[in-house]
Structures are given as structure tokens and as C-alpha cells.
Design a protein around this motif. Structure first.
Motif, short mmCIF file in Angstrom:
data_model
loop_
_atom_site.label_atom_id
_atom_site.label_comp_id
_atom_site.label_asym_id
_atom_site.label_seq_id
_atom_site.Cartn_x
_atom_site.Cartn_y
_atom_site.Cartn_z
N MET A 77 0.81 -1.22 0.00
CA MET A 77 0.00 0.00 0.00
C MET A 77 0.85 1.28 0.00
O MET A 77 0.51 2.25 -0.66
CB MET A 77 -0.92 -0.03 1.23
N ASP A 78 1.96 1.29 0.76
CA ASP A 78 2.75 2.52 0.81
C ASP A 78 3.42 2.79 -0.54
O ASP A 78 3.64 3.93 -0.93
CB ASP A 78 3.79 2.49 1.94
N MET A 81 0.77 4.25 -2.79
CA MET A 81 0.58 5.66 -2.44
C MET A 81 1.69 6.51 -3.01
O MET A 81 1.47 7.64 -3.44
CB MET A 81 0.55 5.82 -0.93
N GLN A 85 1.35 9.72 -5.35
CA GLN A 85 1.96 11.01 -4.95
C GLN A 85 2.90 11.53 -6.04
O GLN A 85 2.90 12.72 -6.35
CB GLN A 85 2.73 10.79 -3.65
N LYS A 115 11.64 8.75 7.52
CA LYS A 115 12.18 7.88 6.46
C LYS A 115 11.57 8.34 5.15
O LYS A 115 10.37 8.17 4.92
CB LYS A 115 11.81 6.42 6.73
N VAL A 116 12.39 8.93 4.29
CA VAL A 116 11.91 9.52 3.05
C VAL A 116 12.84 9.10 1.91
O VAL A 116 14.06 9.18 2.05
CB VAL A 116 11.86 11.06 3.15
N ASN A 120 11.56 11.47 -3.24
CA ASN A 120 10.27 12.03 -2.80
C ASN A 120 10.08 13.41 -3.43
O ASN A 120 10.98 14.26 -3.36
CB ASN A 120 10.25 12.15 -1.27
N ALA A 156 -0.04 15.46 7.67
CA ALA A 156 0.16 14.15 7.05
C ALA A 156 -0.59 13.06 7.80
O ALA A 156 -1.17 12.15 7.19
CB ALA A 156 1.66 13.83 6.98
N LEU A 160 -3.39 10.73 6.06
CA LEU A 160 -3.36 9.26 6.02
C LEU A 160 -4.57 8.66 6.73
O LEU A 160 -5.07 7.62 6.30
CB LEU A 160 -2.06 8.73 6.65
N GLN B 195 4.10 12.73 4.58
CA GLN B 195 3.14 11.70 4.14
C GLN B 195 3.84 10.37 3.89
O GLN B 195 3.35 9.32 4.26
CB GLN B 195 2.44 12.14 2.85
N GLU B 196 5.01 10.45 3.23
CA GLU B 196 5.72 9.19 2.95
C GLU B 196 6.13 8.52 4.25
O GLU B 196 5.95 7.30 4.42
CB GLU B 196 6.97 9.44 2.08
N ASP B 197 6.66 9.31 5.18
CA ASP B 197 7.08 8.75 6.47
C ASP B 197 5.89 8.12 7.18
O ASP B 197 5.96 7.00 7.69
CB ASP B 197 7.71 9.85 7.32
N GLU B 198 4.76 8.84 7.19
CA GLU B 198 3.55 8.35 7.86
C GLU B 198 3.01 7.09 7.17
O GLU B 198 2.58 6.14 7.84
CB GLU B 198 2.51 9.46 7.87
N ALA B 199 3.06 7.06 5.83
CA ALA B 199 2.58 5.89 5.08
C ALA B 199 3.44 4.66 5.41
O ALA B 199 2.93 3.55 5.56
CB ALA B 199 2.59 6.16 3.58
N ARG B 200 4.74 4.87 5.52
CA ARG B 200 5.62 3.74 5.88
C ARG B 200 5.26 3.19 7.24
O ARG B 200 5.21 1.99 7.46
CB ARG B 200 7.08 4.20 5.95
N ARG B 201 5.03 4.12 8.20
CA ARG B 201 4.66 3.66 9.55
C ARG B 201 3.39 2.86 9.52
O ARG B 201 3.24 1.86 10.21
CB ARG B 201 4.43 4.87 10.47
N ARG B 202 2.39 3.34 8.72
CA ARG B 202 1.09 2.69 8.73
C ARG B 202 1.05 1.40 7.93
O ARG B 202 0.38 0.46 8.31
CB ARG B 202 0.03 3.62 8.12
N TYR B 203 1.72 1.41 6.75
CA TYR B 203 1.48 0.32 5.81
C TYR B 203 2.68 -0.55 5.51
O TYR B 203 2.52 -1.65 5.00
CB TYR B 203 0.96 0.88 4.47
N ALA B 204 3.89 -0.07 5.75
CA ALA B 204 5.05 -0.80 5.24
C ALA B 204 5.24 -2.10 5.99
O ALA B 204 5.02 -2.19 7.19
CB ALA B 204 6.29 0.06 5.37
N GLN B 207 11.12 -3.62 6.37
CA GLN B 207 12.04 -3.58 5.23
C GLN B 207 13.46 -3.68 5.75
O GLN B 207 13.83 -2.97 6.66
CB GLN B 207 11.84 -2.26 4.45
#
Lengths: 208, 208
Positions: A77-78, A81, A85, A115-116, A120, A156, A160, B195-204, B207
């Protein structure tokens, strides 16, 4: 429903519907006879999504295809996204060399533990702004970076959370694109109102 | 210094310097002889300000004159800031009728106790975004409004603090225009990274 009804229902012209069908953005309708195709609510939903991506997001038809493919696939999912983006136009290329802006942005990212990815699209946008500030001899504006970053984390997290409310991956990707583009304007508007309120608190004489 | 030196020093062409002088945006130089004018650092500073307002802010020469006049006058500081804020192009006219967007924005403004003029340029921007969300059947994105507003207050406080650091009203107005335009991009960039950082936290997945 017939193509004329689909057009009326979705507000998209028959010519555009046929074009999206040729471009394989729209699922094939059911053929009830050689000259008669039946469309249903999935076509209405898909047309709404395409129009949102094209009209609001400013995406090209080729990019819409990429976003739809990512939303339909089973990639994480990320990652899906990230595709949405990055599809939004207006991204800024990073300068070829490490400018002051790039190093300021990388420092704050590291400090916050974000973590970016290096690609990005926000990294180049933010770095270019900082380089402009420095060129305009407005380095002192950089003092806002920590507070801006804190506010960006709040926004953010809200973004989300609203994506998480969506019932499908397709609709999630739509929310990312629409929410990213419109969210920038929404925030810019609220910022101007908050600035006026803050300026009154700081500078206004008592007004009766 | 001579006009040729002023041009070199400021990066503004001699033709543009003469144009700004005719338009009375630039103070008259000292005449040391009928054919010789002497410029000083106040002219360098003023040229930098004009270029920032025109190039970054997108202001017309007529609007630059309005902003400079407000900065030079002794009107209250919050009023001078309002002039600078309203000078920036891209403001959105409020819809003629009270739309859903206008009423949502007015409700949140009232809830937060913000004092905002009806003609604040952000009010129309934010209201139009909300009307677009509703049209796109994305009403649920409105759930972000309280968090967006909270973040806007943090950013506005940082903006006003950086304006307060400026040594003169002229420079304060410059900071409002430059900071409002560039600040929107800076925030948009940081938002994409967050947003990318938050998406990783939520969905990743983990890794490695």
C-alpha cells in the motif's frame, strides 16, 4: 444503462467515454447485442475517478493509467501511495549538486527521524524554496523550519487517516491524488486566515 | 555608485532601473552633475525588494507601488500586513451565494475564535476546496479540517515570528509577500515527505 445514460449520470461526454474505453481506462461494458452495451455503477465510479485525477490532479491519460494500475495491483500500500503522490505534476527536480537547500532539508529529515526516499517529490520542492530564500537574502526565514515540519506531521497524519477511511485501494489512490492537490490549497487558505488572526493578536490596537 | 555599478551590484538591468525610477518605485538618486547620478545601498535594497515582489510574489508594478506605500505609511502594522497579503495574485473570489464550503469555513473559524475579515483571501481559497471535495463525493476528507486548522495556527505563529525579526516595516512587508508565496511551497514539500514517512509507519512491511 446505455452510454447516453452513463454520460448524463456522470457528466462526462459520450466522446470522452469512448476515448477512455479505447485507452482501456474504463472496463469493457457488457454487450447485450452487437450494437448495445450495458454500463453499470462501476463505470460511473470509474469515470468520476478519472475526471478527478485529470481535472483536479492535472494528470495526463498515460499517468492515470499508471495510477490505476498501481491501485489495482497487489504491491504494498505505501508503494501504491508513492506512485499516486509522484504522479502529480509540479514536482521539482533536485538540483544537480548538493545545494544549501538540499542539505538543510536532509538535516531536518534526519533530526525528525523521517524515512523519506531520495526521489520524494517534496524534497526538491522544499530544497528549492530554501535556495530561493537564501538568494533573496532571507535566510532568517529558515527559523520556521522546525515549526513547519511539526505542522506537516499533523497534516500528514490527518491525510493518512482520511485515506484509511476509504473502502477500496482504488478509492484510496483517488484520495491521495485529490487530497494532495486540493489539500495544498486548503492549507494555504487556512494559513492566510490564521495569519490574519495572529497579526491582530500581535499588532492590532484594541478595536471596538 | 553610478547606474552601471548599481546594475551590476543588484543584477537588475539599467533599462529596468530607469523604468522603476520613472514609475517612482525607486527613490531619486543624488545628482552630482546634470549627467551624473549617485546611487547608494538604499537603492540596492529597494531593487532587491522590488525584484522579490515581482519575481517571487508575481506582483504587478502597480501592486508593488501599493505594497510599498502601505509599508512606508504609518497605518497599523496588521493593516499593512493585510495589504501585502491581499496583493498576492491567485486569491479566489468568494462564491456569490453561501455554499457548503463557505459555511464550513465560517463554522470552523468561529469554533476556533479566529478574527478574520470577510475578504481575507484564504477564506475563498479554503471554501472553494471544500466545495470541490463535496462535488467529487469526497466529503469525508472534511474530517481533516480541525487538524489542518491546528497546523495552520502553528505555521502562522512561525510566520509572524519571522516577520517580527525584521528590522524595518519595508522589510516586514517584503517578508510577508515572499514568505506567503514561498511558504506555501515549502509546506507542500514538507507535507509530501511527512506523508511518505507516515505511510511507511502505517502500511510498510518490515524492510531490511
Amino acid at each position: 444503462m446505455k452510454i447516453s445514460e452513463l454520460s448524463e449520470c456522470s457528466g462526462v461526454s459520450i466522446a470522452s467515454i469512448k476515448f477512455y474505453q479505447r485507452e482501456e481506462l474504463l472496463p469493457e461494458p457488457e454487450r447485450t447485442s452487437p450494437n448495445q452495451a450495458q454500463y453499470d455503477t462501476q463505470h460511473v465510479d470509474r469515470l468520476r475517478l478519472i475526471r478527478a485525477l485529470v481535472d483536479v490532479g492535472g494528470l495526463s491519460v498515460a499517468t492515470v493509467r499508471t495510477v490505476l494500475a498501481a491501485a489495482e495491483s497487489d504491491i504494498p500500500m505505501d508503494w501504491a501511495m508513492g506512485v499516486a503522490q509522484r504522479a502529480i505534476p509540479g514536482s521539482v527536480e533536485l538540483p544537480a549538486t548538493t545545494t544549501r537547500g538540499v542539505s538543510e532539508i536532509d538535516t531536518i529529515t534526519e533530526t525528525l527521524g523521517w524515512k523519506v526516499s531520495p526521489d520524494n517529490p517534496g524534497r526538491g520542492m522544499a530544497a528549492r524554496v530554501i535556495d530561493s530564500y537564501v538568494q533573496l537574502d532571507h535566510e532568517e526565514i529558515l527559523s520556521v523550519l522546525p515549526e513547519y515540519s511539526r505542522a506537516a506531521m499533523i497534516v500528514a497524519a490527518a491525510d493518512l487517516a482520511s485515506v484509511g477511511l476509504q473502502p477500496s485501494r482504488m478509492r484510496m489512490s483517488e484520495t491521495v491524488v485529490v487530497g494532495t492537490v486540493l489539500g495544498d490549497s486548503l492549507f494555504a487558505g487556512l494559513r492566510r486566515m490564521a495569519q490574519e488572526d495572529e497579526a491582530r493578536r500581535r499588532y492590532a490596537q484594541v478595536q471596538s
